[in-house]
Scaffold this active site. Structure first.
Site, PDB file in Angstrom:
ATOM      1  N   HIS A  63       0.849  -1.220  -0.131  1.00  0.00           N
ATOM      2  CA  HIS A  63       0.002   0.009  -0.267  1.00  0.00           C
ATOM      3  C   HIS A  63       1.000   1.288   0.194  1.00  0.00           C
ATOM      4  O   HIS A  63       2.087   1.131   0.628  1.00  0.00           O
ATOM      5  CB  HIS A  63      -0.819   0.081   1.463  1.00  0.00           C
ATOM      6  CG  HIS A  63      -1.886   1.321   1.307  1.00  0.00           C
ATOM      7  ND1 HIS A  63      -1.694   2.084   1.749  1.00  0.00           N
ATOM      8  CD2 HIS A  63      -3.364   0.923   1.122  1.00  0.00           C
ATOM      9  CE1 HIS A  63      -2.791   2.914   1.768  1.00  0.00           C
ATOM     10  NE2 HIS A  63      -3.721   2.125   1.272  1.00  0.00           N
ATOM     11  N   ASP A 104       3.127  -3.827   8.786  1.00  0.00           N
ATOM     12  CA  ASP A 104       1.903  -3.173   8.786  1.00  0.00           C
ATOM     13  C   ASP A 104       0.875  -3.821   9.006  1.00  0.00           C
ATOM     14  O   ASP A 104       0.363  -4.765   8.092  1.00  0.00           O
ATOM     15  CB  ASP A 104       2.103  -2.515   7.180  1.00  0.00           C
ATOM     16  CG  ASP A 104       0.728  -1.629   6.846  1.00  0.00           C
ATOM     17  OD1 ASP A 104      -0.194  -1.681   7.698  1.00  0.00           O
ATOM     18  OD2 ASP A 104       0.624  -1.248   5.758  1.00  0.00           O
ATOM     19  N   GLN A 113      -4.191  -4.810   7.607  1.00  0.00           N
ATOM     20  CA  GLN A 113      -5.192  -5.493   7.311  1.00  0.00           C
ATOM     21  C   GLN A 113      -5.145  -6.761   8.303  1.00  0.00           C
ATOM     22  O   GLN A 113      -5.963  -7.982   7.839  1.00  0.00           O
ATOM     23  CB  GLN A 113      -4.760  -6.158   6.017  1.00  0.00           C
ATOM     24  CG  GLN A 113      -5.140  -4.812   4.524  1.00  0.00           C
ATOM     25  CD  GLN A 113      -6.640  -4.371   4.606  1.00  0.00           C
ATOM     26  OE1 GLN A 113      -7.418  -4.951   5.374  1.00  0.00           O
ATOM     27  NE2 GLN A 113      -6.853  -3.079   4.042  1.00  0.00           N
ATOM     28  N   LYS A 146     -10.465  -0.018  10.395  1.00  0.00           N
ATOM     29  CA  LYS A 146     -10.555  -1.100   9.865  1.00  0.00           C
ATOM     30  C   LYS A 146     -10.720  -2.419  10.832  1.00  0.00           C
ATOM     31  O   LYS A 146     -10.762  -3.616  10.427  1.00  0.00           O
ATOM     32  CB  LYS A 146      -9.119  -1.450   9.001  1.00  0.00           C
ATOM     33  CG  LYS A 146      -8.903  -0.437   7.852  1.00  0.00           C
ATOM     34  CD  LYS A 146      -7.705  -0.964   7.046  1.00  0.00           C
ATOM     35  CE  LYS A 146      -7.191   0.257   6.158  1.00  0.00           C
ATOM     36  NZ  LYS A 146      -8.152   0.466   4.844  1.00  0.00           N
ATOM     37  N   CYS A 150      -4.848   1.829  -3.669  1.00  0.00           N
ATOM     38  CA  CYS A 150      -3.403   2.477  -3.368  1.00  0.00           C
ATOM     39  C   CYS A 150      -2.294   1.606  -3.424  1.00  0.00           C
ATOM     40  O   CYS A 150      -1.609   1.378  -2.592  1.00  0.00           O
ATOM     41  CB  CYS A 150      -3.758   3.022  -1.913  1.00  0.00           C
ATOM     42  SG  CYS A 150      -4.719   4.300  -1.728  1.00  0.00           S
TER      43      CYS A 150
HETATM   44  N1  PLP Z   1      -1.566  -0.321   5.062  1.00  0.00           N
HETATM   45  C1  PLP Z   1      -2.513  -1.008   4.272  1.00  0.00           C
HETATM   46  C2  PLP Z   1      -2.211  -2.401   4.316  1.00  0.00           C
HETATM   47  C3  PLP Z   1      -3.748  -0.817   3.987  1.00  0.00           C
HETATM   48  O1  PLP Z   1      -4.793  -1.480   3.483  1.00  0.00           O
HETATM   49  C4  PLP Z   1      -4.038   0.577   4.464  1.00  0.00           C
HETATM   50  C5  PLP Z   1      -5.395   1.192   4.075  1.00  0.00           C
HETATM   51  O2  PLP Z   1      -6.047   0.797   3.340  1.00  0.00           O
HETATM   52  C6  PLP Z   1      -3.285   1.272   5.017  1.00  0.00           C
HETATM   53  C7  PLP Z   1      -1.784   0.749   5.438  1.00  0.00           C
HETATM   54  C8  PLP Z   1      -3.243   3.003   5.443  1.00  0.00           C
HETATM   55  O3  PLP Z   1      -4.251   2.760   6.515  1.00  0.00           O
HETATM   56  P1  PLP Z   1      -5.050   4.397   7.091  1.00  0.00           P
HETATM   57  O4  PLP Z   1      -5.440   4.873   5.785  1.00  0.00           O
HETATM   58  O5  PLP Z   1      -5.841   4.040   7.885  1.00  0.00           O
HETATM   59  O6  PLP Z   1      -3.814   5.171   7.513  1.00  0.00           O
END
Ligand code: PLP
Length: 425
Positions: free
Chosen positions: A141, A213, A216, A239, A386
């Site tokens: 992402h 990270d 998910q 999430k 993204c």
């Molecule tokens: N990392 C992953 C794998 C994600 O799916 C997302 C959001 O879709 C993020 C980071 C970023 O999360 P946030 O927008 O809540 O900061």
């Protein structure tokens, strides 16, 4: 990649099996807790299959947020009155709840705006320079790509045609300049779980910290940061059934002690007097990294969301997830004209999420997602999620992503499969 043609998918009229019944049992018992799920969309009962983007919120979370507004609106860690005490108590309880979920110590958790800010905080606090290399999968992402592109020298791990990292290459990418290995615990595109144990073993041998990270994974997998032995873990509340605007960074105590300052302002210094003179007396971590008034109501809601998940039990959530994955993949696999990314990775190595390409002439994948909403009342994601690098390298001009969660039944998946089949047809 797969184009499975199983004959036991959900659209072939099979009666519900025993496992389907147990799969639906948890979902049916939880659905009344989510007010959102009782609404209609486009003239149909809503089918919400977009939890990887953000989850619906259970009543306990909505109530926790409105309780703060209605009953104890006050700043935290500052008020010298009863309302401030009550708000502070609820706020601090949220940190304990998250600590319990992750098996972390409360002072190893910094509340941030979300996974994005958590990763940016690490990038900032490690004081990386353009000479410092960060190794991470090319499938990540943007939140786990751009901080390394902007602050360091990015070293992406190549991916295969389905967007799955070629993990066997990781060791060859490590150099004396590697300062961090940063990996999505679960891919937001393929839903595949990273081999964390192996990655951490390699990193330990080379003396490199690991960031996971967890955007998910937080609401899908039991996560024990001590057992995983990662240095950093980043996640978002929204999430995981909680409000948006808050998330968490876990950092090992010894790592956090070496962090440079991030944001500065109220609540993170312990001085009286002239801030311009002498050394700043900083509060201990995590408060040192939480300058300013936090997202109080969202954090209290995050605590309620974590309590909600712990009450169900992460093992029960995971069991539902595995069964749901299987059902989803089998269902989509019955439709010719649908290609599922990494569809041959078994349910035990992924979460309940399927990203696919629909062969519908004259329709983009965004069009397909839009049609699912406008014609069938089904919410999924459509586009690039993204992850533009993944899509470019896998030569994909967008994808559709369905991401069920604990409140989804096999009936929801059947509706998706029937609708996609109709669109393809
Ligand atoms: N990392 C992953 C794998 C994600 O799916 C997302 C959001 O879709 C993020 C980071 C970023 O999360 P946030 O927008 O809540 O900061």
């Amino acid at each position: 990649m797969t184009t499975t043609t199983t004959t036991t998918g959900p659209t072939n009229g099979n009666p519900a099996s025993a496992s389907t019944t147990s799969l639906n049992h948890l979902a049916e018992s939880l659905r009344p807790e989510f007010p959102l799920l009782s609404r209609e969309l486009s003239g149909h009962g809503l089918v919400f299959l977009d939890s990887a983007s953000t989850t619906p919120k259970p009543r306990v979370v909505i109530d926790a947020v409105s309780h703060y507004y209605a009953s104890c609106t006050a700043n935290v860690h500052r008020g010298v009155h009863g309302l401030g005490d009550e708000a502070t108590q609820l706020y601090d309880a949220a940190r304990l709840e998250v600590a319990g979920l992750l098996n972390a110590a409360p002072d190893e958790l910094v509340f941030v705006r979300g996974a994005t800010e958590a990763i940016n905080l690490v990038a900032h606090a490690l004081a990386l320079t353009a000479d410092d290399e960060v190794v991470f999968p090319a499938s990540e992402h943007h939140a786990n790509w751009l901080p390394w592109r902007v602050r360091a020298a990015p070293v992406p791990i190549p991916i295969d045609g389905d967007g799955v990292p070629r993990w066997e290459m990781i060791e060859s990418l490590i150099t004396p300049r590697t300062k961090l290995i940063s990996v999505g615990h679960v891919s937001n595109v393929t839903g595949v779980i990273a081999p964390v144990e192996e990655i951490v073993a390699i990193a330990r041998r080379r003396g490199i910290p690991v960031l996971l990270d967890g955007a998910q994974s937080l609401s899908h997998l039991p996560v024990d940061v001590k057992k995983l032995d990662v240095d950093f873990y980043a996640a978002s509340s929204h999430k995981a059934f909680g409000p948006s605007g808050v998330g968490v960074l876990f950092a090992k105590r010894e790592r956090m002690a070496k962090f440079g300052l991030y944001q500065v302002g109220g609540g993170m210094v312990a001085v009286n007097g002239d801030l311009g003179i002498g050394e700043l007396v900083l509060r201990d971590p995590p408060f040192r990294f939480e300058a300013g008034t936090p997202a109080i109501e969202a954090t209290i809601g995050f605590g309620a969301a974590v309590r909600f998940m712990r009450k169900i039990g992460m093992t029960a959530i995971r069991a539902h997830d595995v069964q749901m994955t299987d059902y989803l993949l089998r269902g989509l696999g019955t439709i010719s004209g649908v290609r599922i990314l990494a569809g041959d990775v078994p349910a035990s190595r992924r979460i309940a999420l399927a990203t696919f390409v629909v062969d519908a002439p004259a329709m983009t994948q965004e069009n397909v997602a839009r049609a699912l909403s406008d014609m069938f009342g089904i919410c999924v994601s459509g586009g690039f999620h993204c992850t533009h690098v993944l899509h470019a390298r896998a030569k994909l001009d967008g994808t559709v992503r369905a991401s069920p969660h604990i409140f989804n039944t096999t009936g929801d998946i059947d509706r998706l499969v029937e609708a996609v089949a109709e669109i393809v047809g």
